[in-house]
Design an enzyme around this catalytic site. Structure first.
Site, PDB file in Angstrom:
ATOM      1  N   TYR A 208     -64.034 -31.797   3.208  1.00 49.72           N
ATOM      2  CA  TYR A 208     -64.198 -32.792   2.148  1.00 49.72           C
ATOM      3  C   TYR A 208     -63.779 -32.198   0.809  1.00 49.72           C
ATOM      4  CZ  TYR A 208     -66.372 -36.578  -0.553  1.00 49.72           C
ATOM      5  OH  TYR A 208     -66.590 -37.635  -1.390  1.00 49.72           O
ATOM      6  N   LYS A 212     -60.630 -33.499  -1.496  1.00 47.89           N
ATOM      7  CA  LYS A 212     -60.830 -34.039  -2.841  1.00 47.89           C
ATOM      8  C   LYS A 212     -60.181 -33.163  -3.909  1.00 47.89           C
ATOM      9  CE  LYS A 212     -62.987 -37.768  -1.664  1.00 47.89           C
ATOM     10  NZ  LYS A 212     -62.351 -39.087  -1.865  1.00 47.89           N
TER      11      LYS A 212
END
Length: 364
Positions: A208, A212
């Protein structure tokens, strides 16, 4: 020679000034815009759909969850009276599925084009990267990178298609910080959904975090050149927001702190979508707090009602980064520019000859 310092690029990228959050915007400015949202069936994506449909936008929701998407669209139509809200099944990790979404969105648009694309689809969950299984096996099993596929590959697909469709928007004009948002309906706007994980490390979530961080890099790269296609690009970086995507373990870690609210994410996103004067900007959305700016320029948490205090949930993380970058970045860029200046035109010409030779297959 042109010196490509951060300072020298400010004018070239045609970025609007840092956002003054005290300047109001009108959510009604989204009226008549056709907005495509990936992952809009739940979370703050669903908040976007409800708010923009209420204010007269044409909204096309693409999501892998057909049941939630259908229910949301029916509810929004009933609550708002806006029948220009549509659901299209879409798996953002599948290229053809996204191609079909964009084609369907353009066909459903009353004017045949798309004004804003919101790359919102994202997932979180248990990350196998730091938790390999089968340690007694001869070799580790292939890990599942679904989080990376959705949050990065899916966003890249969305971005690629957005840059194809936005410039084809009938009646749209090139982006401009001097535009009049109350009068400008046809737009060319891409809103990326990053995260606080775009700016800071999130423990035990390497996929993640990597995805991002990559979305932030995508934003910073594209905003330097998007004005050539007349496209404005902005970035939203929510902190932990109280939605189903925040897992139980994450909530345990966050216990005692505070999470952001969906309505503040919707507010920030609506400012970006509605106000066509905002180009190349980012906002972090966190819990609503009261702060006061010190003489040093830093912010300090204060009690509500404190003289000089400001209540806010929004922060701009990249306000002056083309002008005032990190100390290391500034120093290394100055060194590299000094090398370029020292070599002069002779060095440039020599490198150009080498580059042409390399392209022709003459390599040393």
């Amino acid at each position: 020679m042109t010196s490509y310092t951060p300072e020298g690029m400010v004018d070239a990228i045609r970025q609007s000034p840092p956002i003054d959050l005290s300047i109001p915007y009108d959510a009604a400015w989204v009226k008549g815009k056709t907005i495509l949202i990936t992952g809009g069936a739940s979370g703050f994506g669903a908040g976007f759909v409800r708010h923009w449909a209420k204010n007269g936008a044409v909204v096309i929701v693409g999501d892998i969850n057909t049941e939630k998407g259908d229910v949301l669209v029916r509810e929004v139509k009933q609550q708002t009276g806006n029948n220009n809200v549509h659901f299209v099944h879409c798996d953002v990790t599948d290229w053809q599925s996204q191609v079909n979404l964009f084609k369907e969105a353009a066909s459903l648009s009353p004017h045949g084009g798309i004004d804003t694309v919101v790359a919102n689809a994202g997932i979180a969950g248990n990350d196998p990267t730091q938790q390999p299984t089968g340690l007694d096996a001869a070799e580790p099993p292939r890990p599942a990178f679904k989080i990376l596929d959705v949050n990065l590959a899916g966003v890249m697909y969305t971005t690629h298609l957005a840059y194809y469709w936005l410039v084809k928007n009938p009646g749209s004009e090139r982006c401009s910080m001097d535009s009049k948002p109350g009068e400008r309906v046809r737009d060319r706007h891409l809103l990326l959904l990053g995260s606080i994980a775009s700016l800071a490390p999130i423990a035990i979530q390497p996929q993640y975090n990597a995805a991002k961080h990559a979305v932030l890099g995508l934003f910073r790269s594209l905003r330097a050149t998007s004005h050539y296609q007349g496209i404005r690009i902005n970035l939203l970086c929510p902190y932990f927001i109280d939605t189903p995507i925040v897992t139980a373990p994450a909530r345990i870690v966050l216990a005692g702190g505070a999470m952001g609210k969906v309505e503040d994410v919707v507010d920030a996103a609506t400012r970006f979508v509605a106000d066509s004067r905002i180009l190349g900007r980012a906002l972090v959305v966190g819990p609503k707090v009261t702060v006061k700016q010190l003489d040093t320029g830093e912010w300090s948490l204060v009690s509500k009602g404190t003289p000089g205090g400001t209540e806010t949930a929004l922060w701009e993380p990249c306000a002056d980064d083309w002008e005032e970058v990190d100390a290391f970045d500034r120093n290394i860029i100055k060194i590299l520019n000094s090398v370029q200046a020292a070599r002069g035109w002779i060095g440039w010409a020599a490198d150009l000859v080498k580059a042409v030779g390399h392209g022709l297959g003459y390599r040393r």
